[in-house]
Every structure is written in C-alpha cells, then in structure tokens.
Design a protein around this motif. Structure first.
Motif, short mmCIF file in Angstrom:
data_model
loop_
_atom_site.label_atom_id
_atom_site.label_comp_id
_atom_site.label_asym_id
_atom_site.label_seq_id
_atom_site.Cartn_x
_atom_site.Cartn_y
_atom_site.Cartn_z
N GLU A 34 0.80 -1.15 -0.12
CA GLU A 34 -0.12 0.21 -0.04
C GLU A 34 0.96 1.25 -0.01
O GLU A 34 0.61 2.14 -0.57
N TRP A 35 1.87 1.29 0.66
CA TRP A 35 2.89 2.51 0.53
C TRP A 35 3.43 2.52 -0.80
O TRP A 35 3.65 3.82 -1.01
N CYS A 36 3.81 1.74 -1.36
CA CYS A 36 4.33 1.55 -2.84
C CYS A 36 3.21 2.13 -3.76
O CYS A 36 3.46 3.25 -4.45
N GLU A 37 1.98 1.93 -3.25
CA GLU A 37 0.98 2.44 -4.28
C GLU A 37 0.73 4.08 -3.84
O GLU A 37 0.57 4.84 -4.85
N GLU A 38 0.94 4.27 -2.72
CA GLU A 38 0.82 5.73 -2.22
C GLU A 38 1.89 6.56 -3.07
O GLU A 38 1.84 7.82 -3.37
N ASN A 39 3.08 6.03 -3.14
CA ASN A 39 4.25 6.69 -3.81
C ASN A 39 4.38 6.53 -5.14
O ASN A 39 5.49 7.30 -5.65
N TYR A 40 3.72 5.52 -5.79
CA TYR A 40 3.79 5.35 -7.34
C TYR A 40 3.82 6.89 -7.95
O TYR A 40 4.42 7.10 -8.90
N GLN A 41 2.90 7.80 -7.71
CA GLN A 41 2.65 8.99 -8.32
C GLN A 41 3.95 9.89 -8.23
O GLN A 41 4.49 10.51 -9.00
N LEU A 66 8.96 -3.29 -8.11
CA LEU A 66 7.95 -3.82 -8.38
C LEU A 66 7.01 -2.98 -9.68
O LEU A 66 6.33 -3.34 -10.01
N TYR A 67 7.33 -1.43 -9.55
CA TYR A 67 6.95 -0.58 -10.38
C TYR A 67 7.15 -0.91 -11.93
O TYR A 67 6.27 -0.74 -12.73
N ASN A 68 8.46 -1.57 -11.89
CA ASN A 68 8.94 -1.86 -13.31
C ASN A 68 8.73 -3.32 -13.61
O ASN A 68 9.26 -3.88 -14.51
N ASP A 69 7.79 -4.06 -12.68
CA ASP A 69 7.47 -5.35 -13.02
C ASP A 69 6.15 -5.49 -13.72
O ASP A 69 5.21 -4.65 -13.89
N ASP A 70 6.17 -6.38 -14.74
CA ASP A 70 4.81 -6.65 -15.53
C ASP A 70 3.53 -6.83 -14.68
O ASP A 70 2.80 -6.63 -15.16
N LEU A 71 3.92 -7.23 -13.22
CA LEU A 71 2.66 -7.89 -12.45
C LEU A 71 2.27 -6.47 -11.92
O LEU A 71 1.09 -6.58 -11.22
N GLU A 153 -2.11 11.95 -15.05
CA GLU A 153 -2.37 12.45 -13.84
C GLU A 153 -2.73 11.58 -13.03
O GLU A 153 -3.29 11.84 -11.87
N GLY A 154 -2.77 10.40 -13.30
CA GLY A 154 -3.70 9.09 -12.45
C GLY A 154 -2.74 8.96 -11.23
O GLY A 154 -1.73 9.09 -11.20
N GLY A 155 -3.59 8.59 -10.27
CA GLY A 155 -2.86 8.35 -8.99
C GLY A 155 -3.92 9.06 -7.81
O GLY A 155 -4.51 9.88 -8.14
N GLY A 156 -3.52 8.67 -6.75
CA GLY A 156 -4.19 9.28 -5.43
C GLY A 156 -3.61 10.46 -4.90
O GLY A 156 -2.46 11.11 -5.21
N GLY A 165 -5.79 6.55 5.29
CA GLY A 165 -5.24 5.36 5.22
C GLY A 165 -5.40 4.31 4.06
O GLY A 165 -4.76 3.29 4.25
N SER A 166 -6.15 4.90 3.09
CA SER A 166 -6.07 4.07 1.96
C SER A 166 -6.77 4.80 0.65
O SER A 166 -7.43 5.94 1.04
N GLU A 167 -6.26 4.50 -0.34
CA GLU A 167 -6.55 5.11 -1.67
C GLU A 167 -8.31 4.92 -1.88
O GLU A 167 -8.78 5.58 -2.68
N MET A 168 -8.72 3.68 -1.18
CA MET A 168 -10.28 3.39 -1.43
C MET A 168 -11.02 4.05 -0.47
O MET A 168 -12.13 3.79 -0.58
N ALA A 169 -10.42 4.98 0.38
CA ALA A 169 -11.28 5.58 1.32
C ALA A 169 -12.22 6.58 0.40
O ALA A 169 -11.97 7.05 -0.37
N PRO A 170 -13.47 6.73 1.02
CA PRO A 170 -14.47 7.66 0.20
C PRO A 170 -13.88 9.09 0.08
O PRO A 170 -14.11 9.66 -1.23
N GLN A 171 -13.30 9.70 0.93
CA GLN A 171 -12.75 11.08 0.81
C GLN A 171 -11.71 11.03 -0.53
O GLN A 171 -11.87 11.93 -1.15
#
Length: 274
Positions: A34-41, A66-71, A153-156, A165-171
């Motif tokens: 989740e930390w990786c996802e937050e920092n991807y942008q 992971l950012y450079n992995d096909d997964l 511009e994608g990303g949270g 706490g999460s990119e999926m939070a309603p806010q």
C-alpha cells in the motif's frame, strides 16, 4: 576483505531490525505494498530522486522493482498477495546485489530490476503541455488528449491517502472523481491540474511521511483538510468549461476565506479585546 567485513556487519545489523511496518524478513508486507501504491505518483514525477528522497531504503528499492515489473498493473482480487510474493524475490536479489557490491566496492543505487527510471519531471510536464496544446488546436482529438492527460495524472492524493489510510477511502475517491469527471474533462481544468500537481508534489510526500510517523499530526491534518474537502464537493456540479471556471474560482475564494481571512479576523478581534 574490508568490504566483505563491512557488508557482514551491516547485514547482521539490518537483520536484527529487519521487520518494519512495511516489510518483514523476507519482503514487503501488505502495508508495504500500500505504501508503494501511495508513492507511485511521486516516483513517476521525480524519477531517480525518489530513491534518494527515501535514503535508498530497501522499501523504496523494492517498490522500484515492483513498479517496473509486469505484475504491477495486475488488478485481480489476488493482486496484493502476488505483489507480496514478487517482492520476496526482489528482496533476495537486492541482498545478493549488496553482497556483490561489498566484494567489488562498486555500488549501484538503482533497484535490481531497472536500468533507468522512466518519466522524469521534465518529460511529464512536456507531455502534459503537448496534450493540452493539441486538444485546443484540434477539437476532434480532444477526447483522446484528455484520456492521455488523465493517465498522466492518474494516482491518488498523497496527503488524503495518508490521512484516511487508503486510496479506497471515500474521501480519496471523491477527490479522484472530481479530478477525472470535472477538471480533466475541460482544457482549463487540465491546465490547472498540470500546474497544481507540479506545486503539490513538491511538498506532499513530506507531509504524508510525517502523518505516517505521527498519529497526532495525522489527526491535525484530518481536521485541517475536512473543510477543504467539503468545499471541493461543489465542483461536482460543474458540467461545462465555464462552470468549471466559475465554480473553481468560488472554491478558491471560499477556502481563502476559511483558511486565511477568518483566522486573521479572529486574531485581530482577540488583540482588540486584550
């Protein structure tokens, strides 16, 4: 021999404190992914500086792999589990690379899975400006250009994601919806987002890091941004270029009143009473 001794000491010390909220002794944890996802942008904006910003930590290097992995684009229900397993492989590779560096004395600061960080800041801005210019000059290509800008511009929101706490939070999803459905569907909105992101990502990573380190600071930020998030909901009513501009100016003025004018008036009143 000297390098090998240094590596052995560092490796033993690192092993003793290997377990963190973001990783265990074999790779990243769910919090780490989740930390990786937050920092991807942030990574796509500052490139190699991403690793220096995080002091070349093993967590940031694993994220880079992971950012450079096909997964990484994988989006099925077992995405997190697969990324965790993949991070374990990269963790072993990073340890092996560190061992090799200790023997040769040649240090490579890049993660093992990459040769060059894509999308430096200048390239990001160049592509954004080109996209906006083409959409203005050719109305038939507007939808295509807007799609490219949205992807760019994608990303949270880093601060909101850390706060809730999460990119999926309603806010956070509400902010993303306003950006994608209102702002990015107009030329003026897309232009604004380009300049805003350049300014926003110059400080938001530091705020997000401080929130993760201090629950009290996190609560202060939550209280502070709640009026802002409420005012931004007004933008959901904007449906045209002119409405985006009008509502946008209104939101800016409203927040200037809440965050600047009101505190100044309160301080002035208190001083006059005293």
């Amino acid at each position: 021999m000297k390098y090998l001794l240094v590596f052995s000491i560092l490796f033993l010390a690192g092993s003793a404190y290997a377990q963190t909220p973001f990783r265990d002794t074999s790779g990243l944890t769910l919090n780490g992914i989740e930390w990786c996802e937050e920092n991807y942008q942030l990574y796509t904006f500052i490139g190699n500086d991403f690793f220096e910003h995080h002091q070349h930590s093993i967590e940031s290097r694993l994220c880079g792999n992971l950012y450079n992995d096909d997964l990484w684009p994988y989006s099925e229900h077992d995405r997190y589990q697969k990324l965790i397993e993949q991070s374990r492989m990269y963790y072993n590779l990073e340890i092996q690379e560190s061992s090799d560096e200790a023997k040769t004395g040649i240090v490579d600061t890049k993660p093992v899975n990459m040769e060059e960080i894509p999308q430096e800041v200048a390239q990001q801005q160049k592509e954004l400006e080109k996209s906006i210019a083409e959409s203005e000059s050719n109305e038939m290509d507007a939808n295509v250009q807007e799609t490219e800008v949205v992807n760019l511009e994608g990303g949270g929101c880093l601060i909101a994601t850390a706060t809730y706490g999460s990119e999926m939070a309603p806010q956070v999803q509400s902010l993303r919806e306003i950006r994608d459905s209102q702002l990015m569907n107009t030329n003026s909105g897309a232009s604004f987002m380009g300049g805003f992101n350049h300014w926003y990502y110059s400080f938001s990573p530091y705020i997000a890091d401080m929130e993760r380190e201090s629950p009290a600071f996190k609560e202060m930020i939550k209280i502070g941004i709640t009026p802002l998030l409420s005012s931004l909901s007004i933008m959901s009513y904007a449906e045209s270029e002119s409405e985006v501009a009008v509502y946008g100016i209104g939101v800016v003025l409203l927040n200037l009143g809440m965050y600047v004018a009101a505190p100044v008036m309160i301080v002035y009143k208190i001083k006059s009473i005293l």
